[in-house]
Design a protein around this motif. Structure first.
Motif, PDB file in Angstrom:
ATOM      1  N   SER A  39       0.594  -0.865  -0.207  1.00  0.00           N
ATOM      2  CA  SER A  39       0.318  -0.146   0.055  1.00  0.00           C
ATOM      3  C   SER A  39       0.670   1.104   0.033  1.00  0.00           C
ATOM      4  CB  SER A  39      -0.729  -0.007   1.214  1.00  0.00           C
ATOM      5  OG  SER A  39      -0.247   0.119   1.845  1.00  0.00           O
ATOM      6  N   GLY A  40       0.291   2.761  -0.300  1.00  0.00           N
ATOM      7  CA  GLY A  40       0.923   3.904   0.188  1.00  0.00           C
ATOM      8  C   GLY A  40       0.179   4.436   0.601  1.00  0.00           C
ATOM      9  N   VAL A  41       0.342   5.815   0.611  1.00  0.00           N
ATOM     10  CA  VAL A  41      -0.694   6.968   1.655  1.00  0.00           C
ATOM     11  C   VAL A  41      -1.545   7.027   2.036  1.00  0.00           C
ATOM     12  CG1 VAL A  41       1.941   7.722   1.529  1.00  0.00           C
ATOM     13  CG2 VAL A  41      -0.355   8.771  -0.100  1.00  0.00           C
ATOM     14  N   SER A  42      -2.834   6.353   0.594  1.00  0.00           N
ATOM     15  CA  SER A  42      -3.699   6.445   0.793  1.00  0.00           C
ATOM     16  C   SER A  42      -4.889   5.783   2.012  1.00  0.00           C
ATOM     17  CB  SER A  42      -4.774   5.749  -0.543  1.00  0.00           C
ATOM     18  OG  SER A  42      -3.878   4.455  -0.706  1.00  0.00           O
ATOM     19  N   ILE A  43      -4.085   4.866   2.716  1.00  0.00           N
ATOM     20  CA  ILE A  43      -4.333   4.074   3.285  1.00  0.00           C
ATOM     21  C   ILE A  43      -5.042   5.181   4.324  1.00  0.00           C
ATOM     22  CG2 ILE A  43      -3.409   1.674   2.778  1.00  0.00           C
ATOM     23  CD1 ILE A  43      -1.975   2.491   6.115  1.00  0.00           C
ATOM     24  N   TYR A  44      -4.265   6.397   4.574  1.00  0.00           N
ATOM     25  CA  TYR A  44      -4.820   7.019   6.154  1.00  0.00           C
ATOM     26  C   TYR A  44      -5.092   8.301   5.206  1.00  0.00           C
ATOM     27  CZ  TYR A  44      -1.247   4.478   8.063  1.00  0.00           C
ATOM     28  OH  TYR A  44      -0.636   3.786   8.683  1.00  0.00           O
ATOM     29  N   ARG A  45      -5.927   8.010   4.236  1.00  0.00           N
ATOM     30  CA  ARG A  45      -7.001   9.410   3.491  1.00  0.00           C
ATOM     31  C   ARG A  45      -7.650   9.964   4.291  1.00  0.00           C
ATOM     32  NH1 ARG A  45      -7.704   4.597   1.532  1.00  0.00           N
ATOM     33  NH2 ARG A  45     -10.302   4.010   1.343  1.00  0.00           N
ATOM     34  N   PRO A  53      -5.835  19.361  15.026  1.00  0.00           N
ATOM     35  CA  PRO A  53      -4.959  20.390  14.261  1.00  0.00           C
ATOM     36  C   PRO A  53      -3.367  20.209  15.383  1.00  0.00           C
ATOM     37  CG  PRO A  53      -6.620  21.897  15.512  1.00  0.00           C
ATOM     38  CD  PRO A  53      -7.041  20.449  15.794  1.00  0.00           C
ATOM     39  N   SER A  54      -3.303  20.583  16.062  1.00  0.00           N
ATOM     40  CA  SER A  54      -2.483  20.514  17.439  1.00  0.00           C
ATOM     41  C   SER A  54      -1.088  19.011  16.160  1.00  0.00           C
ATOM     42  CB  SER A  54      -2.422  20.026  18.926  1.00  0.00           C
ATOM     43  OG  SER A  54      -3.082  18.833  18.859  1.00  0.00           O
ATOM     44  N   ILE A  55      -1.847  18.285  16.241  1.00  0.00           N
ATOM     45  CA  ILE A  55      -0.706  16.932  15.472  1.00  0.00           C
ATOM     46  C   ILE A  55      -0.731  16.889  14.040  1.00  0.00           C
ATOM     47  CG2 ILE A  55      -1.009  14.403  15.547  1.00  0.00           C
ATOM     48  CD1 ILE A  55      -2.574  14.246  18.339  1.00  0.00           C
ATOM     49  N   ALA A  56       0.638  17.466  13.638  1.00  0.00           N
ATOM     50  CA  ALA A  56       1.001  17.488  12.230  1.00  0.00           C
ATOM     51  C   ALA A  56       1.700  15.764  11.461  1.00  0.00           C
ATOM     52  CB  ALA A  56       1.757  18.289  11.676  1.00  0.00           C
ATOM     53  N   TYR A  57       0.917  15.566  11.081  1.00  0.00           N
ATOM     54  CA  TYR A  57       0.878  14.197  10.000  1.00  0.00           C
ATOM     55  C   TYR A  57       1.825  14.259   8.918  1.00  0.00           C
ATOM     56  CZ  TYR A  57      -2.968  14.608   7.375  1.00  0.00           C
ATOM     57  OH  TYR A  57      -4.046  14.185   6.192  1.00  0.00           O
ATOM     58  N   GLN A  58       2.331  13.513   8.824  1.00  0.00           N
ATOM     59  CA  GLN A  58       2.547  12.955   7.496  1.00  0.00           C
ATOM     60  C   GLN A  58       2.784  11.308   7.526  1.00  0.00           C
ATOM     61  OE1 GLN A  58       6.468  15.470   8.302  1.00  0.00           O
ATOM     62  NE2 GLN A  58       5.901  15.978   6.047  1.00  0.00           N
ATOM     63  N   CYS A  59       2.470  11.077   5.909  1.00  0.00           N
ATOM     64  CA  CYS A  59       2.493   9.724   6.186  1.00  0.00           C
ATOM     65  C   CYS A  59       3.561   9.098   4.585  1.00  0.00           C
ATOM     66  CB  CYS A  59       1.155   8.948   4.679  1.00  0.00           C
ATOM     67  SG  CYS A  59      -0.828   9.509   5.281  1.00  0.00           S
ATOM     68  N   VAL A  60       4.720   8.325   4.975  1.00  0.00           N
ATOM     69  CA  VAL A  60       5.550   7.454   4.430  1.00  0.00           C
ATOM     70  C   VAL A  60       4.769   7.126   3.022  1.00  0.00           C
ATOM     71  CG1 VAL A  60       7.643   6.910   4.550  1.00  0.00           C
ATOM     72  CG2 VAL A  60       6.961   7.584   6.925  1.00  0.00           C
TER      73      VAL A  60
END
Length: 263
Positions: A39-45, A53-60
């Protein structure tokens, strides 16, 4: 074949490891999300709408999928970890950070936490592992990675090792199979170093996950200085699709408490 990396840890010209590529500099915590095999980042879409908003998330985003489809996928665990270690280390700033991963992503998160600390980086405030444990997980073999396509399809159907929307979409499945083979090879080449990470670990799993032996999550107790326990949900390996809201709510609860305690 092992994918090459340049000096910045980005694979190939124009490679992009993170989605979104930019984050709000005023957030108080960084959360890196690691995908499962194939899979890719789309699983966390949908996670952007579930996290505060206090949490900055980035999908690898790993090479060989979605917008990085033109890049060679890694087929060995250690070179992939080395590239991720370099990339994550260059991305860290003064803010606390945490890892969440599902299945192969959980294994990557756990190993990276140990590697970064060994390199002198401060540890993440939390490693959250979903659908994988260091012991009691049905790790694929190289034979699985090399199965004829018809046999490989039947194997993943039997195990439920891909989301239903992928397994029932022939066009999408055809695109996923090469990446899945590469990721299965990555998992098959993994060596358990029995590392103990110097940060809390929390785990999540599906009650009917065919990839997990009963009681597998208990193996986390010997791999962390503080095991926060396991939350189990109805469903199989991809329970997380139906329970993302509950998982993220619990994850955020832990993160906010740990960040507040560290101040």
């Amino acid at each position: 074949m092992t994918a090459p990396t340049n000096a910045t840890g980005v694979t190939g010209a124009g490679g992009r490891w993170f989605e979104p590529t930019e984050i709000d500099p005023d957030t108080t915590l960084r959360l890196f999300l690691f995908p499962h095999a194939g899979s890719g980042v789309s699983i966390y879409r949908d996670w952007g709408g579930l996290l505060p908003p206090s949490i900055a998330y980035q999908c690898v985003q790993l090479p060989g999928r979605q917008q990085r489809r033109g890049e060679p996928a890694f087929t060995e665990m250690e070179p992939l970890l080395d590239a991720l270690r370099e990339t994550i280390a260059a991305e860290l700033d003064e803010r606390p950070y945490a890892f969440f991963g599902h299945c192969m992503g959980a294994q990557l998160a756990y190993r990276l936490a140990a590697m970064l600390v060994a390199d002198g980086e401060r540890p993440p405030v939390l490693v959250a592992a979903s659908g994988w444990a260091p012991e009691g997980f049905r790790t694929p073999t190289m034979e699985h990675a090399r199965l004829p396509e018809e046999d490989l399809r039947q194997w993943i159907v039997d195990l439920g090792s891909l989301p239903a929307d992928v397994m029932h979409d022939e066009e999408l499945l055809a695109m996923v199979i090469p990446t899945l083979r590469a990721d299965l090879a990555v998992c098959a080449t993994a060596v358990d170093r029995e590392e103990r990470v110097p940060c809390p670990v929390v785990s999540y799993g599906g009650r009917s996950d065919p990839l997990m032996f009963p009681g597998a999550m208990a193996s986390w107790q010997d791999r962390t200085v503080n095991y926060l326990g396991n939350s189990e949900f109805p469903g199989g390996h991809f329970y997380i699709e139906e329970h993302a809201l509950t998982v993220t709510s619990d994850l955020v609860r832990h993160l906010q408490r740990l960040v507040a305690a560290a101040r």
